[in-house]
Scaffold this motif. Structure first.
Motif, PDB file in Angstrom:
ATOM      1  N   ARG A   1       0.834  -1.209   0.000  1.00  0.00           N
ATOM      2  CA  ARG A   1       0.000   0.000   0.000  1.00  0.00           C
ATOM      3  C   ARG A   1       0.870   1.261   0.000  1.00  0.00           C
ATOM      4  O   ARG A   1       0.544   2.243  -0.668  1.00  0.00           O
ATOM      5  CB  ARG A   1      -0.943   0.008   1.193  1.00  0.00           C
ATOM      6  N   LEU A   2       1.967   1.239   0.731  1.00  0.00           N
ATOM      7  CA  LEU A   2       2.893   2.377   0.723  1.00  0.00           C
ATOM      8  C   LEU A   2       3.446   2.599  -0.675  1.00  0.00           C
ATOM      9  O   LEU A   2       3.491   3.732  -1.170  1.00  0.00           O
ATOM     10  CB  LEU A   2       4.036   2.130   1.713  1.00  0.00           C
ATOM     11  N   LEU A   3       3.859   1.531  -1.329  1.00  0.00           N
ATOM     12  CA  LEU A   3       4.416   1.633  -2.674  1.00  0.00           C
ATOM     13  C   LEU A   3       3.362   2.127  -3.667  1.00  0.00           C
ATOM     14  O   LEU A   3       3.667   2.903  -4.575  1.00  0.00           O
ATOM     15  CB  LEU A   3       4.971   0.280  -3.117  1.00  0.00           C
ATOM     16  N   LYS A   4       2.133   1.684  -3.487  1.00  0.00           N
ATOM     17  CA  LYS A   4       1.044   2.134  -4.358  1.00  0.00           C
ATOM     18  C   LYS A   4       0.788   3.626  -4.169  1.00  0.00           C
ATOM     19  O   LYS A   4       0.615   4.371  -5.133  1.00  0.00           O
ATOM     20  CB  LYS A   4      -0.228   1.332  -4.047  1.00  0.00           C
ATOM     21  N   LEU A   5       0.781   4.078  -2.929  1.00  0.00           N
ATOM     22  CA  LEU A   5       0.591   5.504  -2.645  1.00  0.00           C
ATOM     23  C   LEU A   5       1.739   6.335  -3.182  1.00  0.00           C
ATOM     24  O   LEU A   5       1.549   7.452  -3.663  1.00  0.00           O
ATOM     25  CB  LEU A   5       0.437   5.716  -1.135  1.00  0.00           C
ATOM     26  N   LEU A   6       2.944   5.783  -3.117  1.00  0.00           N
ATOM     27  CA  LEU A   6       4.117   6.499  -3.626  1.00  0.00           C
ATOM     28  C   LEU A   6       4.017   6.749  -5.130  1.00  0.00           C
ATOM     29  O   LEU A   6       4.580   7.718  -5.643  1.00  0.00           O
ATOM     30  CB  LEU A   6       5.388   5.708  -3.321  1.00  0.00           C
ATOM     31  N   SER A   7       3.302   5.886  -5.834  1.00  0.00           N
ATOM     32  CA  SER A   7       3.194   6.026  -7.285  1.00  0.00           C
ATOM     33  C   SER A   7       2.141   7.047  -7.710  1.00  0.00           C
ATOM     34  O   SER A   7       1.986   7.331  -8.893  1.00  0.00           O
ATOM     35  CB  SER A   7       2.864   4.669  -7.928  1.00  0.00           C
ATOM     36  N   MET A   8       1.419   7.619  -6.735  1.00  0.00           N
ATOM     37  CA  MET A   8       0.365   8.586  -7.039  1.00  0.00           C
ATOM     38  C   MET A   8       0.915  10.003  -7.224  1.00  0.00           C
ATOM     39  O   MET A   8       2.089  10.261  -6.997  1.00  0.00           O
ATOM     40  CB  MET A   8      -0.676   8.595  -5.902  1.00  0.00           C
ATOM     41  N   ASN A   9       0.025  10.918  -7.629  1.00  0.00           N
ATOM     42  CA  ASN A   9       0.374  12.331  -7.789  1.00  0.00           C
ATOM     43  C   ASN A   9       0.337  13.015  -6.421  1.00  0.00           C
ATOM     44  O   ASN A   9      -0.730  13.339  -5.907  1.00  0.00           O
ATOM     45  CB  ASN A   9      -0.618  13.005  -8.742  1.00  0.00           C
ATOM     46  N   HIS A  10       1.515  13.235  -5.841  1.00  0.00           N
ATOM     47  CA  HIS A  10       1.585  13.834  -4.507  1.00  0.00           C
ATOM     48  C   HIS A  10       1.238  15.316  -4.503  1.00  0.00           C
ATOM     49  O   HIS A  10       0.755  15.840  -3.506  1.00  0.00           O
ATOM     50  CB  HIS A  10       2.990  13.665  -3.916  1.00  0.00           C
ATOM     51  N   TYR A  11       1.500  15.992  -5.600  1.00  0.00           N
ATOM     52  CA  TYR A  11       1.279  17.434  -5.639  1.00  0.00           C
ATOM     53  C   TYR A  11      -0.173  17.782  -5.347  1.00  0.00           C
ATOM     54  O   TYR A  11      -0.461  18.656  -4.534  1.00  0.00           O
ATOM     55  CB  TYR A  11       1.706  17.995  -6.997  1.00  0.00           C
ATOM     56  N   ASP A  12      -1.091  17.097  -6.006  1.00  0.00           N
ATOM     57  CA  ASP A  12      -2.513  17.380  -5.794  1.00  0.00           C
ATOM     58  C   ASP A  12      -2.949  16.993  -4.383  1.00  0.00           C
ATOM     59  O   ASP A  12      -3.728  17.698  -3.751  1.00  0.00           O
ATOM     60  CB  ASP A  12      -3.368  16.631  -6.824  1.00  0.00           C
ATOM     61  N   MET A  13      -2.450  15.858  -3.909  1.00  0.00           N
ATOM     62  CA  MET A  13      -2.812  15.393  -2.573  1.00  0.00           C
ATOM     63  C   MET A  13      -2.352  16.381  -1.501  1.00  0.00           C
ATOM     64  O   MET A  13      -3.101  16.728  -0.589  1.00  0.00           O
ATOM     65  CB  MET A  13      -2.183  14.014  -2.312  1.00  0.00           C
ATOM     66  N   GLU A  14      -1.135  16.863  -1.642  1.00  0.00           N
ATOM     67  CA  GLU A  14      -0.585  17.776  -0.649  1.00  0.00           C
ATOM     68  C   GLU A  14      -1.202  19.165  -0.764  1.00  0.00           C
ATOM     69  O   GLU A  14      -1.437  19.833   0.244  1.00  0.00           O
ATOM     70  CB  GLU A  14       0.928  17.847  -0.796  1.00  0.00           C
ATOM     71  N   ALA A  15      -1.498  19.585  -1.992  1.00  0.00           N
ATOM     72  CA  ALA A  15      -2.088  20.913  -2.193  1.00  0.00           C
ATOM     73  C   ALA A  15      -3.485  21.010  -1.592  1.00  0.00           C
ATOM     74  O   ALA A  15      -3.907  22.087  -1.149  1.00  0.00           O
ATOM     75  CB  ALA A  15      -2.142  21.240  -3.681  1.00  0.00           C
TER      76      ALA A  15
ATOM     77  N   TYR B   1       6.204  -0.848 -11.672  1.00  0.00           N
ATOM     78  CA  TYR B   1       7.097  -1.797 -12.334  1.00  0.00           C
ATOM     79  C   TYR B   1       6.903  -3.225 -11.841  1.00  0.00           C
ATOM     80  O   TYR B   1       7.378  -4.171 -12.486  1.00  0.00           O
ATOM     81  CB  TYR B   1       8.559  -1.387 -12.137  1.00  0.00           C
ATOM     82  N   THR B   2       6.249  -3.401 -10.715  1.00  0.00           N
ATOM     83  CA  THR B   2       6.092  -4.746 -10.157  1.00  0.00           C
ATOM     84  C   THR B   2       4.651  -5.236 -10.140  1.00  0.00           C
ATOM     85  O   THR B   2       4.408  -6.429  -9.990  1.00  0.00           O
ATOM     86  CB  THR B   2       6.645  -4.806  -8.720  1.00  0.00           C
ATOM     87  N   VAL B   3       3.693  -4.332 -10.278  1.00  0.00           N
ATOM     88  CA  VAL B   3       2.274  -4.715 -10.321  1.00  0.00           C
ATOM     89  C   VAL B   3       1.746  -4.332 -11.703  1.00  0.00           C
ATOM     90  O   VAL B   3       1.480  -3.168 -11.976  1.00  0.00           O
ATOM     91  CB  VAL B   3       1.454  -4.012  -9.215  1.00  0.00           C
ATOM     92  N   VAL B   4       1.630  -5.328 -12.564  1.00  0.00           N
ATOM     93  CA  VAL B   4       1.255  -5.088 -13.959  1.00  0.00           C
ATOM     94  C   VAL B   4      -0.053  -5.789 -14.263  1.00  0.00           C
ATOM     95  O   VAL B   4      -0.216  -6.979 -13.970  1.00  0.00           O
ATOM     96  CB  VAL B   4       2.358  -5.599 -14.910  1.00  0.00           C
ATOM     97  N   THR B   5      -1.008  -5.058 -14.832  1.00  0.00           N
ATOM     98  CA  THR B   5      -2.306  -5.642 -15.169  1.00  0.00           C
ATOM     99  C   THR B   5      -2.214  -6.435 -16.470  1.00  0.00           C
ATOM    100  O   THR B   5      -1.273  -6.279 -17.249  1.00  0.00           O
ATOM    101  CB  THR B   5      -3.367  -4.539 -15.341  1.00  0.00           C
ATOM    102  N   GLU B   6      -3.218  -7.277 -16.699  1.00  0.00           N
ATOM    103  CA  GLU B   6      -3.255  -8.058 -17.929  1.00  0.00           C
ATOM    104  C   GLU B   6      -3.350  -7.145 -19.152  1.00  0.00           C
ATOM    105  O   GLU B   6      -2.779  -7.423 -20.197  1.00  0.00           O
ATOM    106  CB  GLU B   6      -4.441  -9.034 -17.895  1.00  0.00           C
ATOM    107  N   LYS B   7      -4.090  -6.048 -19.007  1.00  0.00           N
ATOM    108  CA  LYS B   7      -4.229  -5.089 -20.107  1.00  0.00           C
ATOM    109  C   LYS B   7      -2.878  -4.467 -20.445  1.00  0.00           C
ATOM    110  O   LYS B   7      -2.526  -4.308 -21.628  1.00  0.00           O
ATOM    111  CB  LYS B   7      -5.239  -4.000 -19.729  1.00  0.00           C
ATOM    112  N   GLN B   8      -2.109  -4.131 -19.414  1.00  0.00           N
ATOM    113  CA  GLN B   8      -0.778  -3.560 -19.638  1.00  0.00           C
ATOM    114  C   GLN B   8       0.150  -4.578 -20.299  1.00  0.00           C
ATOM    115  O   GLN B   8       0.920  -4.233 -21.199  1.00  0.00           O
ATOM    116  CB  GLN B   8      -0.190  -3.075 -18.312  1.00  0.00           C
ATOM    117  N   LYS B   9       0.072  -5.827 -19.842  1.00  0.00           N
ATOM    118  CA  LYS B   9       0.899  -6.880 -20.437  1.00  0.00           C
ATOM    119  C   LYS B   9       0.575  -7.040 -21.921  1.00  0.00           C
ATOM    120  O   LYS B   9       1.472  -7.177 -22.755  1.00  0.00           O
ATOM    121  CB  LYS B   9       0.677  -8.205 -19.705  1.00  0.00           C
ATOM    122  N   GLN B  10      -0.733  -7.044 -22.240  1.00  0.00           N
ATOM    123  CA  GLN B  10      -1.156  -7.192 -23.622  1.00  0.00           C
ATOM    124  C   GLN B  10      -0.635  -6.036 -24.484  1.00  0.00           C
ATOM    125  O   GLN B  10      -0.147  -6.237 -25.603  1.00  0.00           O
ATOM    126  CB  GLN B  10      -2.681  -7.262 -23.714  1.00  0.00           C
ATOM    127  N   ALA B  11      -0.734  -4.817 -23.943  1.00  0.00           N
ATOM    128  CA  ALA B  11      -0.265  -3.641 -24.679  1.00  0.00           C
ATOM    129  C   ALA B  11       1.244  -3.711 -24.922  1.00  0.00           C
ATOM    130  O   ALA B  11       1.731  -3.362 -26.007  1.00  0.00           O
ATOM    131  CB  ALA B  11      -0.627  -2.366 -23.923  1.00  0.00           C
TER     132      ALA B  11
END
Length: 205
Positions: free
Chosen positions: A101-115, A169-179
């Motif tokens: 969950r920490l890694l997932k949150l790290l991948s988000m847009n922090h600027y909007d969250m903090e603003a 880079y470590t959690v990839v969806t099937e749609k992403q794999k297909q693309a």
């Protein structure tokens, strides 16, 4: 803030954060609303505004809690007497393997969250973030005393930005794999433990 004990206030805040965490398991940040979070609590949705003014503040509090949990793991890691580069890289990777969950949150847009968060909430979050930097620094100081202050700073300023990309880079969806396959892009799917330990070893050698 409503009248009541500090214990009640903290309990209500934790219930709201827990509701957000539960929704985040199956929904994206954009899909989650204060209304959806309110449905998961034992009190009215409007009561949420007594504790958090925006959805972003709730996510920031969840983010802070994830950092605090990681810090506990880092402090436990320091209880080892000695560690080689390989052992430390593996152990540090395992602390993050537990914190998806920490890694997932790290991948988000922090600027909007903090603003969209009040200064007091943002300061609490930055305090937890700062403590995580200090916890990693203390591990390096203990296990690799030959590292200079500049060496440690370079590690921190390489390792922490790297963490922003671990989840995608470590959690990839099937749609992403297909693309990726259709785009004929060669890629290797590493686990969190593999990609973190590999990076830490390279930074320390």
């Amino acid at each position: 803030m409503p009248k009541g004990s500090e214990e009640l206030t903290n309990s209500r805040k934790n219930e709201i954060i827990n509701a957000c965490a539960k929704l985040y398991e199956t929904m994206s940040f954009k899909e989650i609303t204060l209304k959806e979070i309110g449905k998961e609590t034992s009190f009215t949705r409007t009561s949420i505004y007594n504790y958090f003014q925006t959805k972003e503040e709730i996510f920031l509090a969840l983010f802070q809690r994830e950092y605090e949990a990681w810090i506990e793991d880092l402090e436990a890691l320091r209880e080892n007497e000695t560690m080689s580069v390989e052992a430390f890289a593996e152990a540090l990777a395992h602390t993050l393997e537990k914190r998806e969950r920490l890694l997932k949150l790290l991948s988000m847009n922090h600027y909007d969250m903090e603003a969209a968060s009040r200064m007091e909430n943002l300061t609490d979050f930055k305090t937890a973030y700062g403590k995580s930097l200090h916890a990693v620094s203390r591990c390096l100081e203990k296990f690799f005393p030959e590292m200079t202050g500049e060496d440690i700073q370079e590690f921190l300023y390489s390792f922490f930005p790297f963490l922003f990309g671990v989840y995608p880079y470590t959690v990839v969806t099937e749609k992403q794999k297909q693309a990726m396959d259709e785009a004929k892009v060669n890629y290797v799917c590493y686990s969190v433990c593999e990609i973190v330990s590999m990076t830490v070893r390279k930074l320390l050698k």
